[in-house]
Design an enzyme around this catalytic site. Sequence first.
Site, PDB file in Angstrom:
ATOM      1  N   TYR A   1       0.826  -1.215   0.000  1.00  0.00           N
ATOM      2  CA  TYR A   1       0.000   0.000   0.000  1.00  0.00           C
ATOM      3  C   TYR A   1       0.866   1.273   0.000  1.00  0.00           C
ATOM      4  O   TYR A   1       0.416   2.321  -0.439  1.00  0.00           O
ATOM      5  CB  TYR A   1      -0.948  -0.024   1.200  1.00  0.00           C
TER       6      TYR A   1
ATOM      7  N   LYS B   1      -3.363   8.571   2.630  1.00  0.00           N
ATOM      8  CA  LYS B   1      -4.609   8.374   3.404  1.00  0.00           C
ATOM      9  C   LYS B   1      -4.474   8.957   4.813  1.00  0.00           C
ATOM     10  O   LYS B   1      -5.460   9.434   5.379  1.00  0.00           O
ATOM     11  CB  LYS B   1      -4.974   6.890   3.479  1.00  0.00           C
TER      12      LYS B   1
END
Length: 260
Positions: free
Chosen positions: A155, A162
């Site tokens: 990720y 995020k």
Amino acid sequence: MGILEGKKGLILGLANNKSIAWGVAQSCHREGAELGFNFLGEQLEKRVRPLAEKVNSTLIESMDVGDDAEMDAFFAKVEAKWGKMDFMIHSIAFANKDALRNPFSQCTREDFQLAMDISAYSFVACAQRAAKIMNDGGSMVTMTYLGAERVIPGYGMMGVAKAALEASTRYLADDLGKSRGIRVNAVSSGPIRTLAASAVGDFRELMAKSARGSMLGRNVSQDEVGNTTAYLASDLASGVSCEVHYVDAGFHVGAGDPGE
Ligand code: NAD
């Protein structure tokens, strides 16, 4: 009567019928909202327009959130059509694949800036324009993922973006809440197979681990994320702001995977 009856809202980030935004659109439509959509480029317009029309939308316009002039033009069209609106759902992210899959220490300045711009700043850029035409007491929701707070293999840079998106949610909630009574929340979805998810390294393994480690022993659907988002957009959530709301079958609490 639906929980969004009489309300108008934007759904930003629809790409195709696998998009989380499509789950949100169907829920909001079912609950009585009038919806507006953006699309990114002509290729996606072909997919987005027929979907948007299925939920009776007549407000379907181009907007690249990396371009201030396009954003201004989009929100001007929304204002011309609707005058005022009640909610905005931001379901947009982008990063170069390499920035997710390569060792994070190798992230380039360009890849870092691009991911932050499209995946985090774009929520602020949308919020500042939407707030101008939003009724007091309106609602804004963005989509985030657990990679913001935990290291999730594959990720990489998107986790950093995020984290910035979740912090932006809190500062927007403070600013727009005090001045206008506008609520700002994030929905943290478990993994769902979408176009954007295909950039994540070893997504199949991530889905399997998430299902095994969750309280419900399964992954979540775009409809489940859609329903929760519709609730957050509605007056049923009038006391909820500045929140990261998990729709991940309980995975984030860490039931753990006995097989790991
Ligand atoms: P998706 O590919 O269907 O949606 C991503 C959208 O972002 C697309 O519509 C794309 O056109 C749009 N976009 C990208 N760059 C843009 C730009 N410059 N201007 C305008 N739009 C742009 O994938 P999705 O999984 O539905 O992603 C929606 C949101 O949900 C993203 O923020 C994603 O990070 C988040 N999310 C996804 C998952 C998952 O597992 N799929 C989990 C948690 C959070």
